[in-house]
Design a protein around this motif. Structure first.
Motif, PDB file in Angstrom:
ATOM      1  N   ARG A 186       3.962  19.830  20.501  1.00 41.07           N
ATOM      2  CA  ARG A 186       5.148  19.085  20.069  1.00 41.07           C
ATOM      3  C   ARG A 186       5.232  19.035  18.546  1.00 41.07           C
ATOM      4  O   ARG A 186       6.328  19.061  17.974  1.00 41.07           O
ATOM      5  N   ALA A 205       8.164  20.807  16.345  1.00 44.50           N
ATOM      6  CA  ALA A 205       8.959  20.035  15.390  1.00 44.50           C
ATOM      7  C   ALA A 205       8.944  20.695  14.015  1.00 44.50           C
ATOM      8  O   ALA A 205       9.963  20.742  13.322  1.00 44.50           O
ATOM      9  N   THR A 231      12.383  18.831  21.712  1.00 45.18           N
ATOM     10  CA  THR A 231      12.490  18.985  20.261  1.00 45.18           C
ATOM     11  C   THR A 231      13.927  19.227  19.821  1.00 45.18           C
ATOM     12  O   THR A 231      14.365  18.707  18.781  1.00 45.18           O
TER      13      THR A 231
END
Length: 632
Positions: free
Chosen positions: A502, A506, A540
């Motif tokens: 994650r 990002a 995201t």
């Protein structure tokens, strides 16, 4: 205006003698505010000859203060009131401290000050016999610590038998004896504009917070040295209850916060269909996501938000918390308005911050050094949404014994993607959810034992915002939730790698990568299963680009750093707070405003918890406690 009469004075003194709180509007002008067991009074008299903007508010943050007129006709009544209060306080506590504060003369004729050289300036006055008193020394020390724009305060300590503002008579005379400590404090009003008297609000608030602490430390020293009371900490000398204005602001902000669910409104309702379309395109065409209709008008909501009078809150700590929350809500509402546009992404950066280099480095270390393994969940089987709900009901029942407000059961929803989500204290389960049996307890501790527990702990507090969440609470929430998984031995390597994914996803978003770019990077460079990579990318890129998911690894890292430094976990469950709120939570608890959490997460009762927690405290990095990961 009517004068202060003996009936008014007698009623007040009887309340003080009985140990009751006093909240009275004066028959003339002003108000008296006294918390129980506060053997001191901070007073401000409004000058009769000139305007004195804002100065009176320097005393209203105290747990015992008096605002009163300085006009000559009211002097006798005020003097009688103060003499009676002094006698009552001395009888009850053994001593009494009166601190009167005023500013220097009207600034209308003063030259304009250079903002870059503003220096807080104070003149502290007490009788020669009382200057050595610990409270006077402590106040002088506290004032000398005040800093504005890197300018350290200039403090002069002078002797005066009966300190009082220029042109006004003293309210208490030396004849009252040594049991009554009389202090005068003159403040240079650098916090307002020369000529107009307009107040510089941020400058004033900065001064007010620091002066509040200096006064409280002085009153703490006085109380410990001169009375039989033994307050445990100078923070305990602050206000012990919320006044009407504070409650109104708290409730108004919490109502606005609860009027929309940011997470639900930024979660696609067609993630399953979008996956099938993305897969059918050979993972070439970025999916098109759809969202729930907005239940609020962002512009009207913003109007309501900035109508909340946070400036009326006298308590500096709560005033800062409310301003911080108002600013965060403004950004969230703006993001809802910008949902589906590039502006949404920029709002996300404002709200959750960029990916820090050390966090990105940690994420890459996790992905590179922790082995890729296909968890063998098939052996233990899977739970359907209904089966998981049945297990969750048992967990709910245990918590409801201590908190009757805890819900009876979770909700299985068709409009929620496969997975789990907590919204407004309710556990939502996507109808298509299947959960590996080996992950059931970990997910219960994450969603129920953290997100729901902190919601209902916050609900039990007098501050409504502890239920809906203080500004920036998300990172600590997710850090605690992932920690809960770890404490029950349910944080697997695969799960840990997803948290790292994650972060790198990002970072890709910030660097301008497309949905397909991020998806391929996760699959090709880090060996993620396509469906897992899709889910990470979907989270995201939802809404136009939401960087929120960095908070899981960031929150866990910040929390483990905090624990390794000896931090205590218990107070973090008082409600939905951020780590930077810990000092404020401690202060509000010392003052008796906040209570201990009602619910304790069940993860701490797990047989593995003590060992896991010790292992975490001793680990040098987050990767270290996965040095010998267990198969699940």
């Amino acid at each position: 205006m009517d004068a202060i009469d003996q009936t008014f004075i007698r009623t007040l003194c009887e309340a003080v003698q009985a140990g009751e709180a006093v909240r009275r509007t004066l028959p003339t002008w002003g108000r008296l505010y006294l918390d129980p067991e506060r053997p001191f009074l901070c007073i401000y008299r409004r000058p009769p000859a000139h305007r004195d903007p804002a100065t009176g508010r320097l005393v209203t943050s105290q747990a015992a203060y008096l605002l009163a007129p300085g006009d000559a006709p009211f002097h006798a009544g005020l003097a009688a009131l103060l003499e009676a209060l002094s006698g009552t306080m001395t009888d009850r506590y053994g001593a009494f401290c009166l601190a009167e504060l005023w500013s220097t003369a009207d600034q209308g004729e003063a030259e304009e000050a250079d903002p870059a050289t503003l220096r807080p300036t104070f003149r502290l006055l007490a009788s020669e016999a009382q200057t050595p008193h610990p409270a006077v020394k402590q106040l002088a020390t506290g004032l000398q610590r005040i800093t504005i724009h890197e300018q350290i305060a200039d403090v002069a300590v002078e002797c005066a038998d009966a300190p009082a503002p220029p042109g006004l008579k003293p309210l208490l005379t030396p004849a009252l004896g040594d049991a009554c400590l009389r202090i005068g404090l003159e403040v240079e009003p650098f916090y307002r504009k020369a000529g107009t008297g307009a107040v510089f609000p941020f400058l004033f608030d900065h001064l007010r917070r620091q002066l509040d602490e200096a006064l409280r430390r002085a009153f703490f020293a006085f109380t410990r040295a001169g009375t039989a009371l033994e307050p445990p900490h100078f923070l305990a000398m602050g206000r012990s209850s919320l006044d009407r204005a504070t409650k109104a602001v708290d409730q108004a902000l919490a109502k606005i916060d609860a009027s929309f669910d940011f997470l639900l409104l930024t979660t696609p309702v067609n993630s399953g269909e979008a996956w099938q379309a993305f897969k059918a395109s050979g993972f070439e065409d970025a999916p098109a996501f759809r969202y729930r209709p907005l239940p609020v008008d962002p512009e009207l909501l913003k109007r309501d938000l900035f109508d909340v009078p946070v400036e009326r809150v006298d308590d500096p700590v709560l005033g800062w918390i409310f301003r911080e929350k108002q600013e965060e809500l403004d950004r969230r509402i703006t993001m809802l308005r910008d949902r589906g546009t590039r502006q949404f992404f920029f709002g996300s950066l404002q709200l959750f911050g960029e990916v820090e280099p050390d966090l990105l480095h940690l994420a890459h270390e996790i992905l590179e050094h922790l082995p890729v393994r296909d968890e063998d969940y098939d052996a233990a089987g899977y739970f359907t949404a209904e089966e998981f709900a049945d297990v969750a009901v048992q967990e709910f029942d245990r918590y409801r014994e201590a908190c009757p407000l805890f819900p009876d059961a979770p909700q299985i929803r068709d409009d929620v993607p496969a997975g789990l989500m907590v919204s407004s204290g309710q556990l939502l389960i996507g109808a298509g959810t299947t959960i590996p049996a080996a992950r059931v307890n970990a997910l219960l501790q994450h969603e129920v034992g953290t997100h729901m527990v902190t919601y209902y702990n916050g609900h039990a507090q007098p501050l409504r915002l502890l239920c809906t969440g203080l500004a920036g609470y998300d990172a600590l929430q997710e850090g605690l939730a992932v920690l809960a998984e770890y404490l029950v031995d349910g944080l697997t390597v695969a799960r840990f790698r997803v948290l790292a994914a994650r972060v790198v996803a990002a970072h890709g978003l910030v660097e301008g990568a497309s949905f397909t770019d991020v998806f391929r990077m996760l699959c090709d460079d880090h060996a993620f299963d396509p469906r897992v990579a899709y889910t990470v990318a979907m989270r995201t890129f939802r809404g136009g680009g939401l960087i929120k998911d960095v908070i899981y690894l960031r929150g866990l890292k910040e929390l483990t750093d905090f624990l390794r430094e000896g931090g205590a976990l218990g107070p973090l469950y008082v409600g939905k707070i951020a780590l930077h709120h810990r000092p404020f939570v401690e202060e509000l608890a010392q003052r008796g405003i906040l209570r201990a959490p009602v619910l304790r997460p069940h993860c701490f009762a797990h047989e593995a918890a003590p060992t896991q927690l010790e292992r975490l405290r001793n680990a040098l990095t987050l990767i270290d406690f996965f040095s010998a990961p267990k198969e699940t």
